[in-house]
Scaffold this motif. Structure first.
Motif, PDB file in Angstrom:
ATOM      1  N   ARG A 296      29.786  50.138  45.543  1.00 19.03           N
ATOM      2  CA  ARG A 296      28.370  50.485  45.493  1.00 19.03           C
ATOM      3  C   ARG A 296      27.559  49.274  45.050  1.00 19.03           C
ATOM      4  NH1 ARG A 296      27.582  56.527  43.132  1.00 19.03           N
ATOM      5  NH2 ARG A 296      29.001  57.491  44.609  1.00 19.03           N
ATOM      6  N   GLY A 297      26.339  49.201  45.536  1.00 19.21           N
ATOM      7  CA  GLY A 297      25.471  48.096  45.161  1.00 19.21           C
ATOM      8  C   GLY A 297      25.784  46.810  45.894  1.00 19.21           C
ATOM      9  N   ASN A 298      26.500  46.921  47.021  1.00 21.62           N
ATOM     10  CA  ASN A 298      26.860  45.743  47.815  1.00 21.62           C
ATOM     11  C   ASN A 298      27.649  44.713  47.022  1.00 21.62           C
ATOM     12  OD1 ASN A 298      25.753  46.693  50.189  1.00 21.62           O
ATOM     13  ND2 ASN A 298      23.739  45.855  49.723  1.00 21.62           N
ATOM     14  N   THR A 299      28.558  45.190  46.205  1.00 18.35           N
ATOM     15  CA  THR A 299      29.435  44.321  45.432  1.00 18.35           C
ATOM     16  C   THR A 299      30.793  44.261  46.116  1.00 18.35           C
ATOM     17  OG1 THR A 299      28.314  44.947  43.396  1.00 18.35           O
ATOM     18  CG2 THR A 299      30.501  43.963  43.174  1.00 18.35           C
ATOM     19  N   PRO A 300      31.306  43.057  46.395  1.00 16.52           N
ATOM     20  CA  PRO A 300      32.633  42.954  47.006  1.00 16.52           C
ATOM     21  C   PRO A 300      33.717  43.441  46.049  1.00 16.52           C
ATOM     22  CG  PRO A 300      31.440  40.877  47.186  1.00 16.52           C
ATOM     23  CD  PRO A 300      30.671  41.750  46.256  1.00 16.52           C
ATOM     24  N   ALA A 301      34.480  44.442  46.468  1.00 14.39           N
ATOM     25  CA  ALA A 301      35.588  44.936  45.654  1.00 14.39           C
ATOM     26  C   ALA A 301      36.841  44.096  45.911  1.00 14.39           C
ATOM     27  CB  ALA A 301      35.861  46.401  45.964  1.00 14.39           C
ATOM     28  N   MET A 302      37.162  43.913  47.192  1.00 18.59           N
ATOM     29  CA  MET A 302      38.328  43.125  47.586  1.00 18.59           C
ATOM     30  C   MET A 302      37.940  42.274  48.789  1.00 18.59           C
ATOM     31  SD  MET A 302      41.458  42.244  47.058  1.00 18.59           S
ATOM     32  CE  MET A 302      41.942  43.412  45.821  1.00 18.59           C
ATOM     33  N   VAL A 303      38.352  41.011  48.748  1.00 16.50           N
ATOM     34  CA  VAL A 303      37.998  40.065  49.810  1.00 16.50           C
ATOM     35  C   VAL A 303      39.284  39.457  50.353  1.00 16.50           C
ATOM     36  CG1 VAL A 303      36.628  38.024  50.385  1.00 16.50           C
ATOM     37  CG2 VAL A 303      35.875  39.538  48.535  1.00 16.50           C
ATOM     38  N   THR A 304      39.425  39.458  51.678  1.00 19.59           N
ATOM     39  CA  THR A 304      40.605  38.891  52.322  1.00 19.59           C
ATOM     40  C   THR A 304      40.182  38.008  53.492  1.00 19.59           C
ATOM     41  OG1 THR A 304      40.816  40.844  53.738  1.00 19.59           O
ATOM     42  CG2 THR A 304      42.142  40.816  51.731  1.00 19.59           C
ATOM     43  N   LEU A 305      41.032  37.056  53.834  1.00 17.65           N
ATOM     44  CA  LEU A 305      40.808  36.225  55.017  1.00 17.65           C
ATOM     45  C   LEU A 305      41.164  37.022  56.262  1.00 17.65           C
ATOM     46  CD1 LEU A 305      42.429  32.823  53.981  1.00 17.65           C
ATOM     47  CD2 LEU A 305      40.006  33.221  54.439  1.00 17.65           C
TER      48      LEU A 305
ATOM     49  N   PRO B 237      26.484  33.703  41.094  1.00 18.41           N
ATOM     50  CA  PRO B 237      25.722  34.901  40.752  1.00 18.41           C
ATOM     51  C   PRO B 237      26.094  36.051  41.697  1.00 18.41           C
ATOM     52  CG  PRO B 237      24.278  32.992  40.796  1.00 18.41           C
ATOM     53  CD  PRO B 237      25.609  32.555  41.341  1.00 18.41           C
ATOM     54  N   GLU B 238      26.132  37.261  41.178  1.00 14.60           N
ATOM     55  CA  GLU B 238      26.592  38.418  41.952  1.00 14.60           C
ATOM     56  C   GLU B 238      25.823  38.591  43.261  1.00 14.60           C
ATOM     57  OE1 GLU B 238      27.511  43.096  41.103  1.00 14.60           O
ATOM     58  OE2 GLU B 238      27.603  41.655  39.474  1.00 14.60           O
ATOM     59  N   GLN B 239      24.516  38.438  43.225  1.00 15.65           N
ATOM     60  CA  GLN B 239      23.694  38.581  44.430  1.00 15.65           C
ATOM     61  C   GLN B 239      24.061  37.517  45.470  1.00 15.65           C
ATOM     62  OE1 GLN B 239      19.504  38.496  43.632  1.00 15.65           O
ATOM     63  NE2 GLN B 239      18.938  38.312  45.770  1.00 15.65           N
ATOM     64  N   ASP B 240      24.305  36.295  45.020  1.00 13.52           N
ATOM     65  CA  ASP B 240      24.663  35.218  45.938  1.00 13.52           C
ATOM     66  C   ASP B 240      26.079  35.401  46.484  1.00 13.52           C
ATOM     67  OD1 ASP B 240      22.177  33.939  45.693  1.00 13.52           O
ATOM     68  OD2 ASP B 240      22.839  32.886  43.891  1.00 13.52           O
ATOM     69  N   LEU B 241      26.980  35.943  45.658  1.00 15.73           N
ATOM     70  CA  LEU B 241      28.333  36.233  46.129  1.00 15.73           C
ATOM     71  C   LEU B 241      28.278  37.263  47.248  1.00 15.73           C
ATOM     72  CD1 LEU B 241      31.430  35.935  45.842  1.00 15.73           C
ATOM     73  CD2 LEU B 241      31.326  37.848  44.234  1.00 15.73           C
ATOM     74  N   ALA B 242      27.505  38.326  47.049  1.00 17.73           N
ATOM     75  CA  ALA B 242      27.383  39.366  48.071  1.00 17.73           C
ATOM     76  C   ALA B 242      26.800  38.798  49.358  1.00 17.73           C
ATOM     77  CB  ALA B 242      26.523  40.513  47.553  1.00 17.73           C
TER      78      ALA B 242
ATOM     79  N   GLY C 137      44.548  39.425  48.964  1.00 13.34           N
ATOM     80  CA  GLY C 137      43.121  39.205  48.777  1.00 13.34           C
ATOM     81  C   GLY C 137      42.794  38.913  47.334  1.00 13.34           C
ATOM     82  N   ILE C 138      41.516  38.788  47.069  1.00 17.01           N
ATOM     83  CA  ILE C 138      41.009  38.531  45.725  1.00 17.01           C
ATOM     84  C   ILE C 138      39.893  39.536  45.462  1.00 17.01           C
ATOM     85  CG2 ILE C 138      39.845  36.862  44.212  1.00 17.01           C
ATOM     86  CD1 ILE C 138      40.936  34.633  45.866  1.00 17.01           C
ATOM     87  N   THR C 139      39.819  39.991  44.242  1.00 25.27           N
ATOM     88  CA  THR C 139      38.718  40.882  43.908  1.00 25.27           C
ATOM     89  C   THR C 139      37.415  40.089  43.864  1.00 25.27           C
ATOM     90  OG1 THR C 139      38.891  40.583  41.514  1.00 25.27           O
ATOM     91  CG2 THR C 139      40.228  42.361  42.509  1.00 25.27           C
ATOM     92  N   GLY C 140      36.338  40.773  44.158  1.00 24.06           N
ATOM     93  CA  GLY C 140      35.031  40.139  44.081  1.00 24.06           C
ATOM     94  C   GLY C 140      34.729  39.660  42.674  1.00 24.06           C
ATOM     95  N   THR C 141      35.172  40.420  41.678  1.00 19.59           N
ATOM     96  CA  THR C 141      34.952  40.047  40.279  1.00 19.59           C
ATOM     97  C   THR C 141      35.636  38.724  39.959  1.00 19.59           C
ATOM     98  OG1 THR C 141      34.807  42.366  39.664  1.00 19.59           O
ATOM     99  CG2 THR C 141      35.241  40.806  37.890  1.00 19.59           C
ATOM    100  N   LYS C 142      36.868  38.562  40.436  1.00 20.02           N
ATOM    101  CA  LYS C 142      37.586  37.308  40.181  1.00 20.02           C
ATOM    102  C   LYS C 142      36.895  36.143  40.881  1.00 20.02           C
ATOM    103  CE  LYS C 142      42.127  35.105  40.283  1.00 20.02           C
ATOM    104  NZ  LYS C 142      41.763  34.246  39.188  1.00 20.02           N
TER     105      LYS C 142
END
Length: 95
Positions: free
Chosen positions: A65-74, A42-47, A29-34
């Motif tokens: 927390r805050g609806n931020t993606p930590a890790m994203v996988t297919l 923008p963070e809100q649009d990514l979420a 996967g990829i981190t949400g930050t990456k």
């Protein structure tokens, strides 16, 4: 707030980035930050884009927390979609 076109572009970009970065391996996967930094979303649009793709069954997200993606996988379905698109573009060498 993003326009409809921007939202669709964000979702497409996320799927392509995941597929390319993980080389089609659902266990990676990829981190949400990456994703946010690489795609300049923008963070809100990514979420929002991630939530949409989760709803479609195309990705899985571990949320912070805050609806931020930590890790994203297919997901398996997401991987199949990206492979089908790759074949349609004629990028599959296996014939």
């Amino acid at each position: 707030m993003a326009t409809l076109r921007e939202r669709k572009n964000y979702r497409d970009a996320i799927m392509k980035a995941l597929y390319q970065a993980t080389e089609g391996n659902r266990l990676l996967g990829i981190t949400g930050t990456k994703l946010r930094d690489d795609l300049r979303v923008p963070e809100q649009d990514l979420a929002a884009a991630c939530a949409y793709l989760v709803g479609e069954g195309l990705i899985a997200v571990d949320w912070e927390r805050g609806n931020t993606p930590a890790m994203v996988t297919l997901t398996h379905q997401g991987l199949r979609l990206m492979e089908r698109e790759e074949q349609e573009r004629g990028l599959d060498d296996s014939g």
